[in-house]
Design an enzyme around this catalytic site. Structure first.
Site, PDB file in Angstrom:
ATOM      1  N   GLU A 145       0.802  -1.217   0.000  1.00 23.66           N
ATOM      2  CA  GLU A 145       0.000   0.000   0.000  1.00 23.66           C
ATOM      3  C   GLU A 145       0.840   1.275   0.000  1.00 23.66           C
ATOM      4  O   GLU A 145       0.342   2.329  -0.385  1.00 23.66           O
ATOM      5  CB  GLU A 145      -0.945  -0.007   1.212  1.00 23.66           C
ATOM      6  CG  GLU A 145      -2.037  -1.045   1.095  1.00 23.66           C
ATOM      7  CD  GLU A 145      -2.869  -1.186   2.359  1.00 23.66           C
ATOM      8  OE1 GLU A 145      -4.074  -1.477   2.231  1.00 23.66           O
ATOM      9  OE2 GLU A 145      -2.315  -1.014   3.466  1.00 23.66           O
ATOM     10  N   ILE A 170     -12.697 -10.248   6.709  1.00 24.45           N
ATOM     11  CA  ILE A 170     -14.074 -10.705   6.559  1.00 24.45           C
ATOM     12  C   ILE A 170     -14.275 -11.348   5.187  1.00 24.45           C
ATOM     13  O   ILE A 170     -14.089 -10.704   4.154  1.00 24.45           O
ATOM     14  CB  ILE A 170     -15.069  -9.539   6.761  1.00 24.45           C
ATOM     15  CG1 ILE A 170     -14.870  -8.892   8.135  1.00 24.45           C
ATOM     16  CG2 ILE A 170     -16.501 -10.039   6.587  1.00 24.45           C
ATOM     17  CD1 ILE A 170     -15.079  -9.821   9.318  1.00 24.45           C
ATOM     18  N   MET A 205      -9.019  -3.198   8.513  1.00 27.47           N
ATOM     19  CA  MET A 205      -8.415  -3.691   9.749  1.00 27.47           C
ATOM     20  C   MET A 205      -7.561  -2.670  10.500  1.00 27.47           C
ATOM     21  O   MET A 205      -6.870  -3.044  11.449  1.00 27.47           O
ATOM     22  CB  MET A 205      -7.577  -4.944   9.442  1.00 27.47           C
ATOM     23  CG  MET A 205      -8.398  -6.081   8.850  1.00 27.47           C
ATOM     24  SD  MET A 205      -7.431  -7.568   8.437  1.00 27.47           S
ATOM     25  CE  MET A 205      -6.985  -8.158  10.057  1.00 27.47           C
ATOM     26  N   GLU A 206      -7.605  -1.379  10.113  1.00 27.00           N
ATOM     27  CA  GLU A 206      -6.734  -0.397  10.763  1.00 27.00           C
ATOM     28  C   GLU A 206      -7.343   0.982  10.991  1.00 27.00           C
ATOM     29  O   GLU A 206      -6.914   1.703  11.893  1.00 27.00           O
ATOM     30  CB  GLU A 206      -5.436  -0.190   9.947  1.00 27.00           C
ATOM     31  CG  GLU A 206      -4.580  -1.400   9.771  1.00 27.00           C
ATOM     32  CD  GLU A 206      -5.018  -2.305   8.617  1.00 27.00           C
ATOM     33  OE1 GLU A 206      -4.694  -3.497   8.632  1.00 27.00           O
ATOM     34  OE2 GLU A 206      -5.717  -1.784   7.702  1.00 27.00           O
ATOM     35  N   ASP A 240     -12.089  -5.995  -2.568  1.00 24.53           N
ATOM     36  CA  ASP A 240     -12.864  -7.237  -2.523  1.00 24.53           C
ATOM     37  C   ASP A 240     -14.265  -6.918  -2.028  1.00 24.53           C
ATOM     38  O   ASP A 240     -14.547  -5.799  -1.605  1.00 24.53           O
ATOM     39  CB  ASP A 240     -12.192  -8.275  -1.619  1.00 24.53           C
ATOM     40  CG  ASP A 240     -12.101  -7.804  -0.178  1.00 24.53           C
ATOM     41  OD1 ASP A 240     -13.076  -8.028   0.575  1.00 24.53           O
ATOM     42  OD2 ASP A 240     -11.082  -7.201   0.202  1.00 24.53           O
ATOM     43  N   GLY A 263     -12.704  -3.891   2.039  1.00 30.38           N
ATOM     44  CA  GLY A 263     -13.762  -4.721   1.485  1.00 30.38           C
ATOM     45  C   GLY A 263     -15.068  -3.957   1.444  1.00 30.38           C
ATOM     46  O   GLY A 263     -15.371  -3.172   2.347  1.00 30.38           O
TER      47      GLY A 263
END
Length: 229
Positions: free
Chosen positions: A12, A153, A173-174, A197, A79
């Site tokens: 990233e 997920i 997640m962050e 995704d 996501g």
């Protein structure tokens, strides 16, 4: 002005490092690498935290305390929960929450701990700059709620629960952990995610396939914002 730019994974920030005018140095601190760079008239501190809330909390707090950043910009992938979001689309967070934080046994709502709050708000000025950049470029940009948790997920039922419980549009997640750190220190922050995704049973395949392109889209947009700061 010193601007912190943070991603979760090496993939990233690699497109971010490719876009800077020059990299002035590399500093190792608390298990992470921090890159000092310049872009136009801005001093930049660029890092990837590694995946998860603990790592992103450590890295964002280090950026603020050790490098004295004035604002923090997060760039990465997420996501999709909102059915209007498709792979490659960009979303900015208006607010963020922790979907895996649960002390409901004590009568509290999901995502809440005493003396805190469920949602943390991003900086309105930075969000407006992003919207103006998107308009100039003719890009689709959605703003909405992003939910954060220490889980990748790939389960339609969990995805629907997060959407219903937090009215969330995307998951990662962050972001929320970075947001709560910045909020505590009074540092304006911004979270931009490119959709990699759809957080369902095909999420693992989609993520690997589209990570590189989605991260590049997010990084390029971020640098258009830097030109406006």
């Amino acid at each position: 002005m010193t601007i912190g730019i943070l991603g979760a994974m090496r993939e990233e920030i690699e497109p971010i490092l490719e876009l800077v005018d020059e990299v002035d140095g590399e500093i190792d601190y608390a298990g992470n690498k921090y890159y000092k760079a310049k872009f136009q008239n801005h001093n930049l501190i660029i890092a990837y935290s590694k995946i998860g809330k603990v790592n992103s909390t450590l890295t964002s707090a280090t950026m603020i305390e050790k490098f004295n950043i004035d604002i923090l910009l997060f760039s990465g992938v997420a996501g999709a929960i909102n059915e209007k979001l498709h792979i490659g689309d960009l979303i900015i967070a208006t607010k963020l929450c922790q979907h895996d934080l649960d002390i409901t046994a004590f009568g509290h709502p999901y995502g809440y701990v005493p003396e805190s709050k469920v949602f943390v708000q991003t900086d309105e000025k930075l969000n407006n700059i992003a919207k103006n950049v998107a308009q100039k470029l003719g890009l689709k940009l959605i703003d909405g709620v992003i939910a954060t948790g220490d889980q990748f997920i790939a389960d339609p039922q969990r995805k629907e629960w997060i959407k219903t419980t937090f009215n969330a549009d995307a998951i990662e997640m962050e972001g929320a952990s970075v947001g709560f750190v910045c909020d505590a220190f009074g540092v304006p922050f911004f979270v931009l995610r490119a959709i990699s995704d759809s957080a369902d049973m095909d999420a693992g395949f989609d993520f690997d396939k589209f990570l590189e392109g989605s991260a590049k889209n997010s990084a390029e947009f971020l640098f258009k914002m830097l030109e406006e700061l």
